[in-house]
Every structure is written in C-alpha cells, then in structure tokens.
Design a protein around this motif. Structure first.
Motif, short mmCIF file in Angstrom:
data_model
loop_
_atom_site.label_atom_id
_atom_site.label_comp_id
_atom_site.label_asym_id
_atom_site.label_seq_id
_atom_site.Cartn_x
_atom_site.Cartn_y
_atom_site.Cartn_z
N MET A 102 38.03 24.71 47.63
CA MET A 102 38.43 25.71 46.65
C MET A 102 39.90 25.50 46.33
O MET A 102 40.69 25.17 47.21
N GLU A 103 40.26 25.68 45.05
CA GLU A 103 41.67 25.63 44.67
C GLU A 103 42.02 26.86 43.85
O GLU A 103 41.33 27.18 42.87
N VAL A 104 43.07 27.56 44.25
CA VAL A 104 43.60 28.67 43.48
C VAL A 104 44.37 28.06 42.32
O VAL A 104 45.30 27.27 42.53
N LEU A 105 44.00 28.42 41.10
CA LEU A 105 44.65 27.88 39.91
C LEU A 105 45.75 28.81 39.40
O LEU A 105 46.82 28.36 39.02
N ASN A 106 45.46 30.09 39.35
CA ASN A 106 46.41 31.10 38.89
C ASN A 106 46.12 32.43 39.56
O ASN A 106 44.95 32.80 39.71
N LEU A 107 47.18 33.12 39.91
CA LEU A 107 47.07 34.48 40.43
C LEU A 107 48.16 35.28 39.75
O LEU A 107 49.34 34.93 39.85
N GLY A 108 47.77 36.30 39.00
CA GLY A 108 48.75 37.11 38.29
C GLY A 108 48.44 38.58 38.41
O GLY A 108 47.28 38.99 38.37
N VAL A 109 49.50 39.37 38.55
CA VAL A 109 49.38 40.83 38.60
C VAL A 109 50.38 41.40 37.60
O VAL A 109 51.54 40.98 37.56
N HIS A 110 49.93 42.35 36.80
CA HIS A 110 50.79 43.00 35.81
C HIS A 110 52.04 43.53 36.51
O HIS A 110 51.94 44.14 37.59
N ARG A 151 52.55 45.59 40.51
CA ARG A 151 52.86 44.73 41.65
C ARG A 151 53.23 45.56 42.87
O ARG A 151 53.59 46.72 42.77
N ARG A 152 53.12 44.90 44.04
CA ARG A 152 53.46 45.50 45.33
C ARG A 152 52.53 46.66 45.69
O ARG A 152 52.90 47.59 46.37
N ARG A 153 51.27 46.56 45.22
CA ARG A 153 50.23 47.55 45.53
C ARG A 153 49.05 46.92 46.25
O ARG A 153 48.02 47.53 46.41
N GLY A 154 49.19 45.64 46.63
CA GLY A 154 48.12 44.97 47.36
C GLY A 154 47.05 44.33 46.49
O GLY A 154 46.03 43.88 47.01
N ILE A 155 47.26 44.27 45.19
CA ILE A 155 46.25 43.72 44.29
C ILE A 155 46.08 42.22 44.50
O ILE A 155 44.96 41.72 44.59
N GLY A 156 47.18 41.49 44.59
CA GLY A 156 47.09 40.05 44.83
C GLY A 156 46.37 39.75 46.14
O GLY A 156 45.52 38.86 46.21
#
Length: 154
Positions: A74-82, A86-91
C-alpha cells in the motif's frame, strides 16, 4: 454522500468515488498549493489506480486520504485535512482506517513520502510505526523540498 460509512471514534470515515470529485478538488485546493486535476481524480478512481477515504464533519468533506494498492503493498498518495479541522484527530482516524483495511486484505507493507518540513505529518506517521528509510532530493514540484520516504510492516 453515498458511501460505505465507518465511524472511527468521533469521525465519520467513508469511501469516496467519482461522485465526490468536486468535493475532493475543493478540499485538496484548500489543503495544498499543488493539487490533482479533476481528470486525474476521475481517471484514477474509475481505473482503480487509487482509492480515497474521506471524513465528513458538520455535513462537509473535511479530510481525505488517497492510497494505492499493488499486490501486497500500500502507498499513501495524499492525506489532507481542511485547515479549520486540523488537530482534531482526523488524519489519524483516516490512517487507522486504512491500516485496518490493509490488515484485512493481508497487505504486508505500507509506504509514503512526506515533505521534510511537515513536522505534524511526520509525527503522525512515526506514531503509527512508520520509519524513515530514505530521501528523494527536490521531490515536491511546489516547493522543491526533499521527500522523506517512510515504510511500515503491516
């Protein structure tokens, strides 16, 4: 939004498809200066070249994780949080959901790259067990920053 829903802690994690492209593009352009085109998203999703998990909060798409799977890797290509979420544990919730899926699919290895200055992302990946295995010089087209390569035995 249509999707398979999974509640991860307080986060609603869903699988995204081509019907979510406009929301993905809007979110990605908010998160990153250099981003994928609508066609790249459409072709990638239609051809199953990659998959996307999303996080809905307050009725909107606030985070996403694009990844590919080839054989047992598996490869992570992109991880984005508005930025407002951010800093709410979404990522972390998105990454944990992906790692659970990988274990279910008997994926053996995870890979990703991250900008050398993205310290919050590096801290997240390392907290999940990823370890730095290399550097790609001047990798990112928007900043010419080096990419730090990470790997994880799943």
């Amino acid at each position: 939004m249509k999707s398979i829903e999974v509640i991860t802690g307080d986060h609603n994690i869903i699988e995204l498809g081509t019907e979510h492209i406009s929301q993905l593009r809007a979110l990605e352009s908010t998160c990153f200066e250099y981003h994928w085109t609508e066609e790249q998203f459409r072709l990638g999703l239609e051809r199953k070249a990659f998959y996307v998990l999303g996080c809905e909060e307050e009725g909107m798409l606030v985070g996403y994780l694009a990844y590919s799977i080839i054989l047992e890797e598996m490869e992570v290509l992109n991880l984005g949080v508005h930025p407002d979420f951010r800093r709410r544990g979404i990522g972390k919730a998105l990454m944990l959901k992906l790692l659970r899926k990988c274990r279910e699919m008997e994926i053996k290895r995870g890979l990703l790259d991250v900008k050398e200055t993205n310290h919050p992302a590096i801290a997240l990946y390392e907290s999940l067990g990823f370890r730095k295995v290399g550097i790609r010089k001047n990798y990112y087209p928007d900043t010419r920053e080096d990419a730090h390569l990470y790997d994880l035995e799943i």
